[in-house]
Enzyme design. Sequence first.
Site, PDB file in Angstrom:
ATOM      1  N   ASP A 109      -7.415   2.741  -1.264  1.00 56.20           N
ATOM      2  CA  ASP A 109      -6.931   3.815  -2.111  1.00 56.20           C
ATOM      3  C   ASP A 109      -8.043   4.267  -3.046  1.00 56.20           C
ATOM      4  O   ASP A 109      -8.547   3.495  -3.859  1.00 56.20           O
ATOM      5  CB  ASP A 109      -5.736   3.294  -2.907  1.00 56.20           C
ATOM      6  CG  ASP A 109      -5.140   4.373  -3.769  1.00 56.20           C
ATOM      7  OD1 ASP A 109      -4.927   5.466  -3.235  1.00 56.20           O
ATOM      8  OD2 ASP A 109      -4.925   4.131  -4.949  1.00 56.20           O
ATOM      9  N   THR A 155      -6.394  10.892  -2.975  1.00 53.95           N
ATOM     10  CA  THR A 155      -7.335  10.555  -4.037  1.00 53.95           C
ATOM     11  C   THR A 155      -8.734  10.348  -3.487  1.00 53.95           C
ATOM     12  O   THR A 155      -9.705  10.594  -4.181  1.00 53.95           O
ATOM     13  CB  THR A 155      -6.893   9.286  -4.761  1.00 53.95           C
ATOM     14  OG1 THR A 155      -6.652   8.283  -3.785  1.00 53.95           O
ATOM     15  CG2 THR A 155      -5.649   9.526  -5.549  1.00 53.95           C
ATOM     16  N   THR A 156      -8.829   9.894  -2.249  1.00 58.76           N
ATOM     17  CA  THR A 156     -10.144   9.735  -1.644  1.00 58.76           C
ATOM     18  C   THR A 156     -10.695  11.108  -1.277  1.00 58.76           C
ATOM     19  O   THR A 156     -11.852  11.426  -1.552  1.00 58.76           O
ATOM     20  CB  THR A 156     -10.060   8.877  -0.379  1.00 58.76           C
ATOM     21  OG1 THR A 156      -9.241   7.759  -0.650  1.00 58.76           O
ATOM     22  CG2 THR A 156     -11.412   8.406   0.056  1.00 58.76           C
ATOM     23  N   ASP A 187       1.932   5.824  -2.720  1.00 59.97           N
ATOM     24  CA  ASP A 187       1.414   7.065  -2.162  1.00 59.97           C
ATOM     25  C   ASP A 187       2.468   7.763  -1.314  1.00 59.97           C
ATOM     26  O   ASP A 187       2.680   8.969  -1.429  1.00 59.97           O
ATOM     27  CB  ASP A 187       0.182   6.791  -1.283  1.00 59.97           C
ATOM     28  CG  ASP A 187      -1.048   6.546  -2.126  1.00 59.97           C
ATOM     29  OD1 ASP A 187      -0.909   6.464  -3.355  1.00 59.97           O
ATOM     30  OD2 ASP A 187      -2.145   6.430  -1.554  1.00 59.97           O
TER      31      ASP A 187
END
Lengths: 580, 527
Positions: A114, A147-148, A445
Amino acid sequence: ADLLGFSHSNHFRSETHSSFFLAVREKKKTRSELGSDRGKFEARKMALAFDEFGRPFIILREQDQKTRLRGIDAQKANIAAGKAVARILRSSLGPKGMDKMLQGPDGDVTITNDGATILEQMDVDNQIAKLMVELSRSQDYEIGDGTTGVVVMAGALLEQAERQLDRGIHPIRVAEGYEMASRVAVEHLERISQKFEFDVNNFEPLVQTCMTTLSSKIVNRCKRSLAEIAVKAVLAVADLERRDVNLDLIKIEGKVGGNLEDTELIYGILVDKDMSHPQMPKQIEDAHIAILTCPFEPPKPKTKHKVDIDTVEKFETLRKQEQQYFDEMVQKCKDVGATLVICQWGFDDEANHLLMHRNLPAVRWVGGVELELIAIATGGRIVPRFQELTPEKLGKAGMVREKSFGTTKERMLYIEHCANSKAVTIFIRGGNKMMIDETKRSIHDALCVARNLIRNKSIVYGGGAAEIACSLAVDAAADKYPGVEQYAIRAFAEALDSVPMALAENSGLQPIETLSAVKSQQLKENIPFYGIDCNDVGTNDMREQNVFETLIGKQQQILLATQVVKMILKIDDVISNSEY
Amino acid sequence: MPIDKIFKDDASEEKGERARMASFIGAMAVADLVKSTLGPKGMDKILQSTGRGHSVTVTNDGATILKSLHIDNPAAKVLVDISKVQDDEVGDGTTSVVVLAGELLREAEKLVTAKIHPMTIIAGYRMAAECARDALLKRVIDNKENAEKFRSDLMKIAMTTLCSKILSQDKEHFAEMAVDAVFRLKGSTNLEAIQIIKKPGGSLRDSFLDEGFILDKKIGIGQPKRIENAKILVANTAMDTDKVKIYGARVRVDSMTKVAEIEGAEKEKMKDKVNKILAHGINCFVNRQLIYNFPEELFADAGVLAIEHADFEGIERLGLVTGGEIASTFDNPESVKLGHCKLIEEIMIGEDKLIHFSGVEMGQACSIVLRGASHHVLDEAERSLHDALCVLSQTVNDSRVLLGGGWPEMVMAKEVDELARKTAGKKSHAIEAFSRALVAIPTTIADNAGLDSAELVAQLRAEHHNEGCNAGIDVISGAVGDMEERGIYEAFKVKQAVLLSATEAAEMILRVDEIITCAPRRREDRM
C-alpha cells in the site's frame, strides 16, 4: 539604508537563533562546566562572528554541508528527490507489483504493498519527499485507493518537467501547461466513464471493482471472498438514498491464527473482551444491554472533600452505606430489565460478585469507540449515571456470545442480531501478524472503493486503459494551444503513459512494445477499453477482464499529482535549516 | 546532480536483488538454526539469557528457541512470527513450519537465479500448496465415531509428539497422562484448566496425573489437616482491615480512646464478615487475597480450613473443579453455590506440602505433577507436555489424523510432482521446487538421526509410487517402515497449519523487493 535595515533585521534573527542554539546545547550538557551566563556570552559572540564573515542572510553553524540552492539548481534537486520517492513505489504498482519490507524504529516489521503505508513508515527526511508523502496520504483520506498510482504519476510528471526545464522553458509555463492538460484529462475521463447500475440485490459490479483493488495485494489468493465481504459490509451500512457511507460503522478486527479463508463478516459487533467474572454465562439470547460509562465503584466527586470518621457510629453507618451503594447500583441495572451490562470502567470485586450473583453478566473496560459502536448497533443509549438508567435506554441484541480461540486463553465477545443492523464488523484471520495488518489495509482500500462507487456510480477501465486514453486525448489537445505551454501539455501526455508502462514492466512484459501496441489499438478502434494485460489472460479488453476503477479515484489522482508537481516546480529557493 | 538524502540519517534502503538476497539469507539462517532439532532424534539447544542471572534453558521446542533469539533481519522476524503463531494456534509443529518455509525460500532462490520472476514462483507455490492440501485431505483417517479407536489415535499422536522431546523415554506414561487430561476437558480447548505442578526430585517416571485438584499451598496452623465431605467457599475478597471504599473517607479523632473504639469497630466488622462467611455452613474457605492473622485465627477457632493467597488461575480452576462460584459478598448465604469435594488433605510431594482436593464433583480440571532431576528438565518436560496437550485438545475438536514419520510430506510431494508435470508454463518449475522442499523434511529427519538420508528418501519415494502406501521413515530401526503398524500418527490440523503458514510466509518474503530500515529510535537517556 535599505540594505542596512535588512541586515539589521537579519541580525535580530541571528540572535534568536543563537539563543535557541544555546538552549539545545544546554540540554545536551556538553558545556555543563560553563556557567550559564558565560555560555550565553560565548554563543552570542559566535553568532556575531558569523556576521563578520560576510554572510548576513543565513546563519550556518560549523559545518558547511548544508547549502542554499537557488534557481534551476533548486528545481533540479527537488525534482530529483520527488523522483526518488516515486521510484521506490514504482515497482509496487499493479497486480504483479512487489511488496516492501519496512523495519520501524523499534524493530517492528511491516510488509506492505500500500503506497500510503510505505511512505508513511519510510521515515523520510527530505522536505520534497515529505510533500510526496503528504500527496499519497491525501489520496488515501479522500479516496482510499490509488495511493501508489498517484505518486508514480507525480514522479513521471516531474521527470517530464525536468526535460522541459532543460529546454529552457520557464517552470511557471510548465506548471501552467500541466494545469491545462490535467483539465483536459479530467474532462476526457468524464467522457469515457461509464455508469453501471447496481442495487442491494445485484452487487456483482461492485464486487468486480473491489476485486481489481484487491488483486494487487498479497490477499489476492481469496480476493473474491474478501471483495464480497467488503461490498456486503458497505451495503449494510450504506445510506443508499443519501448516497453516503459512514465507514466508521465498519469495524475491522483481526486475530492471528487460522486462515485467510476464515475471514468473516459479522452483522454485529466484535469486542476483544470477555465477561468480567469467569463464571458468568457465556451466551445470552435476546439481550437487553445497559451501556454504562460509570464504574461500579463508590462515587468519586470531582470537588475535593473529606468524610471524617470520628465516632464508632459514623464508622458503622458509612459501612452500611457502602454496602447499600453497591447493592443499589446492581439493583438499578436489574430493575430496568438489563440482561447484560457493558461498562467503560472497572468493577470493584464486590460489585463484580453481586452482578454475578444476581445473574447479570457484565463486560468491563470496553473502549470508548467500541462502546459507541455497540450503542449504535444495539440502538441503546450510553448512560453516564446509574440514576438515569431507564428501560428505553437499553440496547437490544439477539445474541451475545463469547468465543475462544486457539490454545491460549484468548476470548472475544460477539454481539449479533442487533436491533439496528447498521454496524458490522469484519473479522480477519491470518497466518501471522504482518498478514493481518496487510489484510486490514487491503480491506480498507476495498471498502473505500465500494463507498466511492455508491457515491458516484461512474467507473473507468483499469489496467492503464484510462491513462492511455487520456494520454491520447491530451496529446491531441496539445496542438490547439499556441505558445510554450504546448510542450508542457505534450509532456503531460507522455507522463500519463508512464503508469501503463510501469504496469507492463512489473508484469514482466516488454514495456515499450506493449504500450505502443495498446495505444495504437485504442486509436485505431477508438475504444478506450484497451489496457495492459497484466495477468496474462490473453486479451487487452478490460471490459472482458472486468478490471474497473472508480472515476473519482482516477480524477483525483490526476488532479492531486498535478497540484503537487505545480507546487514543486514553483519553488526556486531552498533554504535548508541546518540542524541545530 | 546527486540526490539529497531522502531518509533520515541512520535509515538504510536495500533494493532489488540485494534486498531479496538479504531476506533469503536471513530466513534460511533461521531455518538452519532450528533444523537440527527436527524429528525424534533431533538435538537440543542451550539458550542463555542476557538478562540478570544468565539463566539457562535447554530446549528442543522450535518456538521457544526462536522466541529467545535477538534478530535484526526483518525476513527472519517473519519466520519467528509464524512459529509463534503456530505455537498459539495448534501448539506443535513449530520447528517444521520454520524448516519448511526455509526450504521453500531456498528453492525459490535457485529459481530466481534461473531468471524466473518471483511472482511466477508465488503463483506456482500457491497451486502446489492447494494441491498438497487436497492430497492430505484425501488420505485423512477419521475415527470420531469409534470412541475406542479414537482414543488409541490420540495415544499415538501424543506418543509421536512426545518422542522428539525429553520425555521420549517414558512416552507411553506421559501420553496416557496427556490423553486422560484432555478427555477431562470435554472438548474445551482451555488448557488453563490443566494445572502443571513442577516439583524437583524423583525421576520423570514418578510424574502423575491427579484426578482431583492440587493446590500448591499450606494449610494454616491449628486448622484441620483433613476434612471429609468438604463444603468449600471460593472467594475473592479482602480479608485484611477491609477499608472503607467511599472516596475521601478518613479517620479523624481527637483522643486515644476514640482510636481504640474505632479499632474495636474495625475488628468487629472483620468478625462480622467472618461470621457471615461461616454462616454459609462451610468447612473450607479459599481466598484469592491475603487472610490476615486475626480472621485466620477466627477461622481456626471455628474449625474451618482457610487457604489464603491462591493465584487467580488457581481460584478459577478450583471453581471449575468443585462447582462453586467465586464469591465476593456474603450477605445471602442461601443462594451462594458452594463447592463440594469428598476429601481435602495435606499431601507431601518431595519435600513440599500441598493441599489435595479429591473426589470432586465436576472433573473438568485436573493437575499433573511433574517430577524430575532438575529445574531444566522440569521446564522442558512442561513445554513438551504442553505441546502434546495442545495437539490433543485440537485433535479432539478436529478428529482427522494422518500418519507420521515423513509420510504426509511424501504423499504431498507425489501429488505436487504430478501437478507439475501437468502444468504448462514457467509455474511448473516452482511447483516442482515445492515438492523438493516438502521432501526436505523427511531428509532432515533422517539426517538428524544419523541415517543415510539419500538412500532412505529414494526408497521412500519408490514405495510411495504404489497407491495407498503407508511407508515412512522409522528412525528407531533406521529403515523405511509401515507407519500404521508402528503407530506413528500426527494430527491433520497441525500438518495443515504447517503447510499453509509456511507457504504464506515464503510468499510474503518473496514478494518483497525493497527493504527500508528506519533509524533506530533514540532512547531519551542518550541525549
